[in-house]
Design a protein around this motif. Sequence first.
Motif, PDB file in Angstrom:
ATOM      1  N   GLU A   8      -6.408   2.567  -4.938  1.00 29.30           N
ATOM      2  CA  GLU A   8      -5.699   3.329  -3.905  1.00 29.30           C
ATOM      3  C   GLU A   8      -4.213   3.408  -4.251  1.00 29.30           C
ATOM      4  O   GLU A   8      -3.368   3.578  -3.382  1.00 29.30           O
ATOM      5  CB  GLU A   8      -5.924   2.672  -2.538  1.00 29.30           C
ATOM      6  N   LEU A   9      -3.932   3.296  -5.535  1.00 33.42           N
ATOM      7  CA  LEU A   9      -2.539   3.316  -5.981  1.00 33.42           C
ATOM      8  C   LEU A   9      -1.940   4.715  -5.835  1.00 33.42           C
ATOM      9  O   LEU A   9      -2.623   5.722  -6.025  1.00 33.42           O
ATOM     10  CB  LEU A   9      -2.452   2.891  -7.459  1.00 33.42           C
ATOM     11  N   ASN A  10      -0.661   4.741  -5.531  1.00 33.95           N
ATOM     12  CA  ASN A  10       0.086   5.989  -5.483  1.00 33.95           C
ATOM     13  C   ASN A  10       0.777   6.163  -6.841  1.00 33.95           C
ATOM     14  O   ASN A  10       1.917   5.758  -7.020  1.00 33.95           O
ATOM     15  CB  ASN A  10       1.109   5.928  -4.341  1.00 33.95           C
ATOM     16  N   VAL A  11       0.031   6.732  -7.774  1.00 34.65           N
ATOM     17  CA  VAL A  11       0.533   6.849  -9.152  1.00 34.65           C
ATOM     18  C   VAL A  11       1.433   8.074  -9.259  1.00 34.65           C
ATOM     19  O   VAL A  11       0.983   9.200  -9.053  1.00 34.65           O
ATOM     20  CB  VAL A  11      -0.632   6.960 -10.158  1.00 34.65           C
ATOM     21  N   THR A  12       2.694   7.843  -9.569  1.00 36.78           N
ATOM     22  CA  THR A  12       3.640   8.955  -9.649  1.00 36.78           C
ATOM     23  C   THR A  12       3.853   9.428 -11.086  1.00 36.78           C
ATOM     24  O   THR A  12       4.331  10.532 -11.298  1.00 36.78           O
ATOM     25  CB  THR A  12       4.997   8.546  -9.054  1.00 36.78           C
ATOM     26  N   ALA A  13       3.505   8.602 -12.057  1.00 38.32           N
ATOM     27  CA  ALA A  13       3.687   9.015 -13.457  1.00 38.32           C
ATOM     28  C   ALA A  13       2.804   8.183 -14.375  1.00 38.32           C
ATOM     29  O   ALA A  13       2.562   7.001 -14.103  1.00 38.32           O
ATOM     30  CB  ALA A  13       5.154   8.857 -13.872  1.00 38.32           C
ATOM     31  N   ILE A  14       2.303   8.833 -15.408  1.00 29.64           N
ATOM     32  CA  ILE A  14       1.596   8.117 -16.474  1.00 29.64           C
ATOM     33  C   ILE A  14       2.318   8.463 -17.766  1.00 29.64           C
ATOM     34  O   ILE A  14       2.220   9.585 -18.268  1.00 29.64           O
ATOM     35  CB  ILE A  14       0.112   8.530 -16.543  1.00 29.64           C
ATOM     36  N   GLY A  39      -2.219  17.197 -27.334  1.00 31.50           N
ATOM     37  CA  GLY A  39      -3.557  17.273 -26.744  1.00 31.50           C
ATOM     38  C   GLY A  39      -4.075  15.889 -26.381  1.00 31.50           C
ATOM     39  O   GLY A  39      -4.678  15.692 -25.320  1.00 31.50           O
ATOM     40  N   LEU A  40      -3.812  14.935 -27.269  1.00 30.15           N
ATOM     41  CA  LEU A  40      -4.255  13.560 -27.025  1.00 30.15           C
ATOM     42  C   LEU A  40      -3.589  12.999 -25.767  1.00 30.15           C
ATOM     43  O   LEU A  40      -4.250  12.385 -24.913  1.00 30.15           O
ATOM     44  CB  LEU A  40      -3.910  12.686 -28.229  1.00 30.15           C
ATOM     45  N   ALA A  41      -2.300  13.231 -25.640  1.00 34.26           N
ATOM     46  CA  ALA A  41      -1.578  12.720 -24.462  1.00 34.26           C
ATOM     47  C   ALA A  41      -2.139  13.331 -23.184  1.00 34.26           C
ATOM     48  O   ALA A  41      -2.314  12.636 -22.174  1.00 34.26           O
ATOM     49  CB  ALA A  41      -0.086  13.027 -24.596  1.00 34.26           C
ATOM     50  N   ASP A  42      -2.438  14.626 -23.233  1.00 38.35           N
ATOM     51  CA  ASP A  42      -3.012  15.272 -22.041  1.00 38.35           C
ATOM     52  C   ASP A  42      -4.366  14.667 -21.687  1.00 38.35           C
ATOM     53  O   ASP A  42      -4.656  14.405 -20.516  1.00 38.35           O
ATOM     54  CB  ASP A  42      -3.172  16.778 -22.288  1.00 38.35           C
ATOM     55  N   GLU A  43      -5.193  14.477 -22.710  1.00 42.74           N
ATOM     56  CA  GLU A  43      -6.527  13.906 -22.474  1.00 42.74           C
ATOM     57  C   GLU A  43      -6.428  12.496 -21.904  1.00 42.74           C
ATOM     58  O   GLU A  43      -7.143  12.128 -20.973  1.00 42.74           O
ATOM     59  CB  GLU A  43      -7.317  13.852 -23.786  1.00 42.74           C
ATOM     60  N   LEU A  44      -5.559  11.700 -22.511  1.00 39.77           N
ATOM     61  CA  LEU A  44      -5.385  10.325 -22.044  1.00 39.77           C
ATOM     62  C   LEU A  44      -4.898  10.292 -20.597  1.00 39.77           C
ATOM     63  O   LEU A  44      -5.403   9.534 -19.764  1.00 39.77           O
ATOM     64  CB  LEU A  44      -4.376   9.586 -22.929  1.00 39.77           C
ATOM     65  N   ARG A  45      -3.915  11.133 -20.331  1.00 38.31           N
ATOM     66  CA  ARG A  45      -3.327  11.141 -18.985  1.00 38.31           C
ATOM     67  C   ARG A  45      -4.390  11.504 -17.941  1.00 38.31           C
ATOM     68  O   ARG A  45      -4.478  10.880 -16.881  1.00 38.31           O
ATOM     69  CB  ARG A  45      -2.158  12.129 -18.952  1.00 38.31           C
ATOM     70  N   LYS A  46      -5.220  12.497 -18.289  1.00 39.98           N
ATOM     71  CA  LYS A  46      -6.261  12.912 -17.349  1.00 39.98           C
ATOM     72  C   LYS A  46      -7.309  11.804 -17.169  1.00 39.98           C
ATOM     73  O   LYS A  46      -7.724  11.514 -16.035  1.00 39.98           O
ATOM     74  CB  LYS A  46      -6.943  14.191 -17.839  1.00 39.98           C
ATOM     75  N   ALA A  47      -7.723  11.200 -18.282  1.00 35.77           N
ATOM     76  CA  ALA A  47      -8.748  10.145 -18.198  1.00 35.77           C
ATOM     77  C   ALA A  47      -8.262   8.977 -17.343  1.00 35.77           C
ATOM     78  O   ALA A  47      -8.989   8.459 -16.491  1.00 35.77           O
ATOM     79  CB  ALA A  47      -9.119   9.664 -19.596  1.00 35.77           C
ATOM     80  N   VAL A  48      -7.034   8.571 -17.570  1.00 32.00           N
ATOM     81  CA  VAL A  48      -6.483   7.431 -16.824  1.00 32.00           C
ATOM     82  C   VAL A  48      -6.273   7.799 -15.353  1.00 32.00           C
ATOM     83  O   VAL A  48      -6.599   7.017 -14.440  1.00 32.00           O
ATOM     84  CB  VAL A  48      -5.161   6.959 -17.467  1.00 32.00           C
ATOM     85  N   ALA A  49      -5.746   9.012 -15.129  1.00 30.74           N
ATOM     86  CA  ALA A  49      -5.514   9.445 -13.742  1.00 30.74           C
ATOM     87  C   ALA A  49      -6.826   9.516 -12.971  1.00 30.74           C
ATOM     88  O   ALA A  49      -6.906   9.080 -11.807  1.00 30.74           O
ATOM     89  CB  ALA A  49      -4.821  10.815 -13.731  1.00 30.74           C
ATOM     90  N   ASP A  50      -7.869  10.049 -13.601  1.00 26.21           N
ATOM     91  CA  ASP A  50      -9.183  10.144 -12.925  1.00 26.21           C
ATOM     92  C   ASP A  50      -9.722   8.758 -12.589  1.00 26.21           C
ATOM     93  O   ASP A  50     -10.252   8.535 -11.496  1.00 26.21           O
ATOM     94  CB  ASP A  50     -10.187  10.895 -13.819  1.00 26.21           C
ATOM     95  N   ALA A  51      -9.610   7.829 -13.548  1.00 30.16           N
ATOM     96  CA  ALA A  51     -10.127   6.475 -13.321  1.00 30.16           C
ATOM     97  C   ALA A  51      -9.369   5.785 -12.188  1.00 30.16           C
ATOM     98  O   ALA A  51      -9.970   5.143 -11.316  1.00 30.16           O
ATOM     99  CB  ALA A  51     -10.018   5.651 -14.607  1.00 30.16           C
ATOM    100  N   PRO A  58       0.827  -1.216   0.000  1.00 29.51           N
ATOM    101  CA  PRO A  58       0.000   0.000   0.000  1.00 29.51           C
ATOM    102  C   PRO A  58       0.856   1.259   0.000  1.00 29.51           C
ATOM    103  O   PRO A  58       1.810   1.378   0.768  1.00 29.51           O
ATOM    104  CB  PRO A  58      -0.790  -0.110   1.320  1.00 29.51           C
ATOM    105  N   GLY A  59       0.521   2.189  -0.882  1.00 32.04           N
ATOM    106  CA  GLY A  59       1.220   3.472  -0.912  1.00 32.04           C
ATOM    107  C   GLY A  59       2.524   3.478  -1.682  1.00 32.04           C
ATOM    108  O   GLY A  59       3.128   4.542  -1.866  1.00 32.04           O
ATOM    109  N   ALA A  60       2.987   2.327  -2.131  1.00 30.62           N
ATOM    110  CA  ALA A  60       4.248   2.294  -2.879  1.00 30.62           C
ATOM    111  C   ALA A  60       4.070   3.032  -4.212  1.00 30.62           C
ATOM    112  O   ALA A  60       3.021   2.926  -4.839  1.00 30.62           O
ATOM    113  CB  ALA A  60       4.671   0.853  -3.140  1.00 30.62           C
ATOM    114  N   PRO A  61       5.065   3.810  -4.619  1.00 27.56           N
ATOM    115  CA  PRO A  61       4.917   4.538  -5.885  1.00 27.56           C
ATOM    116  C   PRO A  61       4.853   3.601  -7.081  1.00 27.56           C
ATOM    117  O   PRO A  61       5.619   2.630  -7.149  1.00 27.56           O
ATOM    118  CB  PRO A  61       6.178   5.414  -5.939  1.00 27.56           C
ATOM    119  N   VAL A  62       3.938   3.879  -7.979  1.00 25.38           N
ATOM    120  CA  VAL A  62       3.823   3.066  -9.195  1.00 25.38           C
ATOM    121  C   VAL A  62       3.754   3.987 -10.408  1.00 25.38           C
ATOM    122  O   VAL A  62       3.373   5.147 -10.312  1.00 25.38           O
ATOM    123  CB  VAL A  62       2.576   2.144  -9.172  1.00 25.38           C
TER     124      VAL A  62
END
Lengths: 123, 191
Positions: free
Chosen positions: B173-179, B155-167, B135-139
């Motif tokens: 409960e992942l600690n997502v540090t980068a997409i 623009g596509l990369a921004d949209e994708l990054r936001k969609a994935v980050a929101d989901a 739990p909480g480990a950076p991924v």
Amino acid sequence: MNNRTQDLTGLEQTVRQAVLSTDGVDRLYPADPTWRAALKGGLALATGQQTTPQDVDLKVQAQAPTVRLRIGVTGTIPAPAVARTVSAVVRQHLLEAFPGQEPQLTVQICAIGKDGQQQETAM
Amino acid sequence: MTAPTPGHDDCGRTLEQLSDYLQTGASDDQDHIEHCPQCQAGLAALRRLDTLTKALIEDDVKRANPADEPWFRSILDNLRLETRSGRTLPLTANNPNDALSETEGSVIALIRAAGDAVSGSTIGRCRIDGDLTVPGAPVRVDLNVTAVWGTSLYGLADELRKAVADALAAHTELNVTAINITVTDLATEQP
């Protein structure tokens, strides 16, 4: 079938209904691993008996009930919250059935999103 | 040794290799597969085939009246889950006697669905790097994307990054540090 088995079967059905009625739950998946389900199905065919997949794995060990569930969630409610709600709902039923005995629950989310949407894109 | 895939004579990679790569996101031959147009076309075809196969199986099972053989349905359900379940991601429980979790496969599917919902792209390889079991480990999430020709890639990369980050924020409960998003192919129409 003895009374104890009937009691557990009835409780499994109660738990099943409670889980499926929980907001955000889409479905229950079989609790058995594939090899065991195949074995049971094959034996049932060979012996001409009916068998149904077990999606609520309820056991009473050392007087403490344990339940193992694998669920799919709809994706309309945050999945972790659904898992916590399911565990609370199941715990309540188990405490009513086994007063004073602390249940141990395992709830795993196997699919997020209705069938045909997220789940179907799992590859 | 497996014979080269028809239509892949140029590079010699087999459908088995591509299928393994598609399901696991990993391959000893990863660099080649990610940059080879024949392999990318093969991966796209495998995804379409997978979708079609699932539809056919569902149809067959319905025609066979699975209510008579629920154990058969059980096996199909389990096979699909177990071949793709991956690692177990723990979730916070309110009671110390509860063990709550998500499968890696369910989260990968979530990411794909979120990405595929963004117009102008289709998600190819999808991989989560990091210790998901802590739990909480950076991924880190790494996505390969096929984009439609003419789409603004930034623009596509921004949209994708936001969609994935929101989901991921909503359902894990992942600690997502980068997409990280890599556009590996351009298509003239929606793949």
